[in-house]
Each structure stands twice: as C-alpha cells, then as structure tokens.
Design a protein around this motif. Structure first.
Motif, short mmCIF file in Angstrom:
data_model
loop_
_atom_site.label_atom_id
_atom_site.label_comp_id
_atom_site.label_asym_id
_atom_site.label_seq_id
_atom_site.Cartn_x
_atom_site.Cartn_y
_atom_site.Cartn_z
N VAL A 130 -8.80 2.73 -3.63
CA VAL A 130 -8.22 3.95 -2.87
C VAL A 130 -8.20 3.87 -1.43
CG1 VAL A 130 -9.16 6.13 -2.29
CG2 VAL A 130 -9.06 4.96 -4.83
N ARG A 131 -9.38 2.64 -0.26
CA ARG A 131 -9.61 2.85 0.79
C ARG A 131 -8.14 2.03 1.44
NH1 ARG A 131 -13.43 3.19 4.44
NH2 ARG A 131 -15.35 2.85 2.45
N GLU A 132 -7.31 1.18 0.00
CA GLU A 132 -6.59 0.10 0.36
C GLU A 132 -5.57 0.89 0.78
OE1 GLU A 132 -7.56 -3.98 -0.35
OE2 GLU A 132 -6.86 -3.04 -1.62
N ALA A 134 -5.13 4.20 1.48
CA ALA A 134 -5.67 5.14 2.52
C ALA A 134 -4.47 4.64 3.37
CB ALA A 134 -6.86 5.73 2.74
N VAL A 135 -4.73 3.30 3.22
CA VAL A 135 -4.17 2.60 5.16
C VAL A 135 -2.52 3.07 4.60
CG1 VAL A 135 -3.99 0.48 6.12
CG2 VAL A 135 -5.80 1.17 5.36
N CYS A 139 -3.94 7.72 5.62
CA CYS A 139 -4.27 9.38 5.62
C CYS A 139 -6.32 8.46 5.94
CB CYS A 139 -4.33 9.68 4.72
SG CYS A 139 -4.10 9.12 2.57
N THR A 140 -6.46 9.15 5.94
CA THR A 140 -8.40 8.53 4.97
C THR A 140 -9.09 8.89 3.86
OG1 THR A 140 -9.13 11.05 4.87
CG2 THR A 140 -9.16 10.89 7.38
N VAL A 141 -9.26 7.85 3.53
CA VAL A 141 -10.36 7.51 2.24
C VAL A 141 -10.39 8.64 1.92
CG1 VAL A 141 -11.50 6.37 1.18
CG2 VAL A 141 -10.96 5.22 3.50
N THR A 142 -11.49 9.63 2.29
CA THR A 142 -11.40 11.00 1.41
C THR A 142 -10.79 11.71 0.94
OG1 THR A 142 -13.12 11.00 2.62
CG2 THR A 142 -12.75 13.23 2.06
N ALA A 144 -6.83 9.89 0.79
CA ALA A 144 -6.39 9.59 -0.79
C ALA A 144 -7.54 9.79 -2.07
CB ALA A 144 -7.09 7.64 -0.46
N LYS A 145 -9.04 9.83 -2.14
CA LYS A 145 -9.22 10.21 -2.76
C LYS A 145 -9.29 11.04 -3.72
CE LYS A 145 -13.76 7.25 -1.91
NZ LYS A 145 -14.99 7.42 -1.53
#
Length: 174
Positions: A130-132, A134-135, A139-142, A144-145
């Motif tokens: 999810v962190r990737e 988001a990139v 957007c932010t990781v939150t 994206a989640k």
C-alpha cells in the motif's frame, strides 16, 4: 558523490534492465497489445532519464506513477474514456469454473471507476505494498489505504451483482 553524478548511463541501464519487464506488464494490463505496452514503457523510461535527479531509490513505484500519468494524459488528449479491460474470449462451455470466475472478476473490475481499478491493479497485479501504491498514485499512505478499502468493497458488490455462471454440461444430464 552527489545524486547527479551517480545518475549516469550505467545507473539508467541498471534500472532499465531491472524494471523494463515490470513496466511492460503494467502496460499490457491497461492497453491493447504488446506494441502499445512497449511504447508506454519506452515513454516511462524517457521520463526517468530526463528526471533522473528526482527518481527515488525505490524506482518501481515511481515508474508506475509515471506510467499512470502518461496514460491519463493520453486518454485526456483523446477525450475518451480509458479503454475497457480486454476480457478473455467467452470460455467454452466445458471450461473450468476458475475461468468463468476470472471472466466475472475482470468484468466486475471493468465496471468500477478508473481510480478504483487502478488501486486494485497496483496492489493485486503489480504486487505493490500500500505504501508503494501511494507513491504511484501520488497520495498519502492513509489515502491509499482508504481508496483500496473502498475499491475492494465496490468490487465485492459488483461480483455479488454478477455471480459466476457455472459452465453448462455437454452431452445432456448426468
């Protein structure tokens, strides 16, 4: 040694060799045909070379983000909706349930908004964390989640609306 000096032709050849197949697969899942996917990959790496000072150490999510923006710009320029996902040919009546289910999943995915399709593809097909993702989404990781959670819910709803059709039996009854 600074980033500018490290980002020479050898650096570029390394990321190209390592990630070109991934970027082509990314394109194959979104475009019609190998030639279009390879052309997208070439454009992505052209941007990577031009912007090599900005490329982070984890290059693949960044490259997917570039590909995503290139596709969005292309579709916007044509003033048309992105092409629907190519569905498999209608399976023969004697195919396994798995093939029918795959067709149902791909059809349900195609009915989702493009943003939902993209977050699901990045996580499921491109196997990004999810962190990737988001990139790649910018957007932010939150965020994206949240997008992933909502997209999964909408996909499940679509699948409930279109249940898998079991293959018909050939040759009459049992």
């Amino acid at each position: 040694m600074n980033v500018v000096n490290e980002r020479d032709a050898d650096w570029f050849r390394g990321i190209y060799a390592r990630h070109y197949p991934d970027v082509v697969r990314y394109g194959l899942r979104r475009l019609d045909g190998t030639a279009a996917a390879e052309e997208l990959a070439q454009e992505v790496f052209l941007v990577a070379w031009r912007r090599r000072r900005e490329v982070p150490a984890r290059t693949l999510p960044w490259l997917y983000g570039v590909g995503r923006r290139l596709l969005a710009n292309h579709w916007r320029a044509e003033r048309a909706a992105p092409p629907p996902l190519a569905l498999l040919d209608v399976p023969d009546r004697d195919r396994h349930d798995a093939v029918a289910r795959l067709v149902d999943v791909r059809a349900a995915l195609a009915r989702l908004p493009e943003d939902d399709q993209e977050v699901l593809r990045l996580v499921a097909w491109e196997q990004l964390a999810v962190r990737e993702a988001a990139v790649a989404l910018g957007c932010t990781v939150t965020a994206a989640k949240v997008r992933l959670h909502r997209a999964r819910k909408r996909l499940i709803e679509q699948l409930r609306d279109e249940p898998a059709t079991p293959p018909a039996r050939i040759g009459g009854t049992r």
